[in-house]
Design a protein around this motif. Structure first.
Motif, PDB file in Angstrom:
ATOM      1  N   GLN A   1       0.890  -1.354   0.007  1.00 51.27           N
ATOM      2  CA  GLN A   1      -0.155  -0.099   0.043  1.00 51.27           C
ATOM      3  C   GLN A   1       0.799   1.332   0.155  1.00 51.27           C
TER       4      GLN A   1
ATOM      5  N   LYS B   1       1.363   4.211  -3.058  1.00 45.16           N
ATOM      6  CA  LYS B   1       1.373   5.731  -2.501  1.00 45.16           C
ATOM      7  C   LYS B   1       2.501   6.623  -2.872  1.00 45.16           C
TER       8      LYS B   1
ATOM      9  N   GLU C   1      -2.186   4.031   5.805  1.00 45.79           N
ATOM     10  CA  GLU C   1      -2.566   5.277   5.906  1.00 45.79           C
ATOM     11  C   GLU C   1      -2.396   6.182   6.887  1.00 45.79           C
ATOM     12  N   ARG C   2      -2.027   5.519   8.079  1.00 46.17           N
ATOM     13  CA  ARG C   2      -1.493   6.245   9.018  1.00 46.17           C
ATOM     14  C   ARG C   2      -0.192   7.021   8.775  1.00 46.17           C
TER      15      ARG C   2
ATOM     16  N   ALA D   1       1.408   7.236   5.485  1.00 45.88           N
ATOM     17  CA  ALA D   1       1.232   8.289   4.381  1.00 45.88           C
ATOM     18  C   ALA D   1       0.072   9.233   4.185  1.00 45.88           C
ATOM     19  N   ASP D   2      -0.953   9.054   4.800  1.00 47.81           N
ATOM     20  CA  ASP D   2      -1.996  10.108   4.871  1.00 47.81           C
ATOM     21  C   ASP D   2      -2.157  10.515   5.915  1.00 47.81           C
ATOM     22  N   ASP D   3      -1.470  10.369   7.284  1.00 46.68           N
ATOM     23  CA  ASP D   3      -1.643  10.846   8.583  1.00 46.68           C
ATOM     24  C   ASP D   3      -3.117  10.544   9.033  1.00 46.68           C
ATOM     25  N   ALA D   4      -3.772   9.384   8.707  1.00 47.51           N
ATOM     26  CA  ALA D   4      -5.011   8.877   9.166  1.00 47.51           C
ATOM     27  C   ALA D   4      -5.099   8.617  10.806  1.00 47.51           C
TER      28      ALA D   4
END
Length: 471
Positions: free
Chosen positions: A18, A22, A437-438, A440-443
């Motif tokens: 993943q 990205k 996601e945490r 790369a996307d700061d989720a």
């Protein structure tokens, strides 16, 4: 951003896959010679086999969509057939009410029903143990027949010492009433994971999912290092250093670890003594797989059989002939895998390959499954630290570790090994998705809740013959 991934099992390789999509630079370090972890597929006697039965099933849309993205159309829907071997008899599993009544006999069946009714009228006081949880759901007699022996083989401790979390995660919300209702419906419309009778399976084995992820990672510029075990993780401010067993070092902006949590935490620099002691108190259980090559192609019809009989040491047997024909191809022999569980200090773990193969031959013979068929060859695979042991104290030790690791923002622990969670493939894949996601996307995802609070994440879709079907 440059991210280091420790472990190429389902969680670690999914996170790397993943992140690579990205545009993040990733390096994956795997201690063994192949990707896939516990879900890898190996070549044996001209066929492909998994490390035991690996049924993939999820109702989480993201997990299923990713699985299909990787597998494409190279899968089939397998009709699950599993049974329980107990007392020289084979019981259908999931429960088929008339089959169970016939095999138990009227006296035993009446005792089971009476035990269940008694539990409804006078419930067992819950003390947090697996035993009391199951007794409450099914009655004591059914617990003794269908849960006690198998669970104690698997974990090596009594069911009173085993935490109820194991039951709540693996047979969550299932009761005797639901099992009987499922039997009456003959499984139609059922989505309880324990009872599901069809599942998607890749033609070339479960490991092909992770092999293809690894190929995609390297195509996108990521690096995969096999046979490169990591010794320890060293956080240093805004960066993290990995020290390899070879003596090499590498620096990263973030590290995702799926190495055993106990090892990772105890080897962290400057870790408080109390945290190190908590990590040392957590235990993993080992698996020894004994593969037998057997003449013939129609030995028994099950995908796998649970062995509850206390007179036999092995706990489960898989027949790879009954998954997809691509696994065995034109070969006329069948490959069976018998599973034995042990701790490091147990004699079974230290036994020689020859002794284990001889034991497996004797025990499979005792079941009558082979008839007059000959065992042609044997092969042993040992897997250390593959089952996190949910003893009654495990949460008291795990929670402080979770809290401590949350103070290290650029280190993420995921996977069955890395998070000390008794994950299925879908749990670990979801951990990998959310970890990426945490990073790369700061989720803002709580990875520690996956499995124990999995319903929170479900979005409702199933894999069918034609692809993804919304629920």
């Amino acid at each position: 951003m440059h991210v280091g991934i420790i472990g190429a099992g389902p969680a670690g390789i999914t996170a790397a896959y993943q992140l690579a999509k990205k545009g993040v630079s990733v390096d994956v370090y795997e201690a063994g010679p192949a990707v896939g972890g516990l879900a890898r597929t190996i070549d044996l006697w001209g066929q492909r086999v998994d490390l035991g039965p690996h049924r993939f099933f999820s109702t989480d849309r993201r997990v299923n969509a990713l699985w299909l993205e990787v597998v494409g159309r190279d899968y089939s829907m397998v009709d699950r057939l599993t049974r329980i071997y107990y007392g020289g008899r084979f019981f259908s599993y999931p429960l088929r009410i008339f089959n169970a009544l016939r095999l138990l006999g009227p006296v035993e069946a009446a005792q089971c029903l009476g035990s269940y009714v008694q539990e409804r009228l006078s419930p067992t006081e819950q003390d947090g143990s697996f035993e009391d949880w199951v007794v409450h759901q099914f009655g004591r007699r059914l617990f003794e027949i269908f849960f006690k022996s198998y669970s104690e083989k698997l974990w090596g401790i009594s069911c009173k010492e085993l935490d109820a979390d194991f039951a709540s995660q693996r047979i969550k919300k299932l009761s005797l009433a639901e099992a009987i209702f499922n039997a009456i419906k003959q499984g139609r419309g059922n989505r309880h994971k324990t009872l599901v009778d069809r599942f998607a399976y890749p033609h070339l084995g479960s490991g092909i999912v992770y092999e293809r992820m690894a190929e995609a990672i390297t195509r996108r510029g990521g690096r995969l290092f096999l046979d490169r075990p990591v010794r320890r993780v060293v956080p240093a401010g805004d960066a993290v250093q990995l020290e390899l067993e070879s003596g090499e070092t590498a620096w990263y902006d973030h590290v995702v670890s799926s190495m055993p949590l106990t090892l990772m935490v105890q080897r962290l620099p400057d870790v408080p003594d109390a945290i190190r002691e908590h990590a040392a108190a957590l235990r993993f259980r080992n698996t020894t797989l004994v593969y037998l090559q057997v003449e013939g192609d129609a030995i028994f019809p099950d995908n796998w059989i649970y062995v509850h009989d206390p007179a036999l040491q092995f706990g489960r047997i898989t027949n790879f002939r009954n998954w997809t024909p691509q696994l065995h191809g034109p070969r006329g022999e069948s490959i069976l895998a018998l599973e034995y569980w042990s701790y490091d200090e147990d004699a079974l773990w230290a036994a020689s390959d020859d002794d284990l193969i001889a034991l497996a031959r004797r025990e499979i013979g005792a079941t009558g499954l082979l008839g007059e068929r000959a065992v042609l060859a044997g092969h042993v695979v040992r897997i250390r630290r593959c089952y996190p042991v949910y003893d009654r104290d495990y949460k008291r030790h795990l929670r402080p570790i979770e809290q401590y690791l949350q103070t290290i923002p650029n280190v993420t622990a995921i996977g069955r090994y890395g998070a000390f969670k008794y994950n299925n493939q879908d749990h670990s894949i979801l951990m990998g998705i959310l970890a990426a996601e945490r990073i790369a996307d700061d989720a803002n995802h709580s990875l520690w809740d996956i499995n124990t609070d999995y319903d929170t994440y479900q979005e409702g879709a199933l894999i069918t013959e034609t692809g993804l079907q919304e629920l």
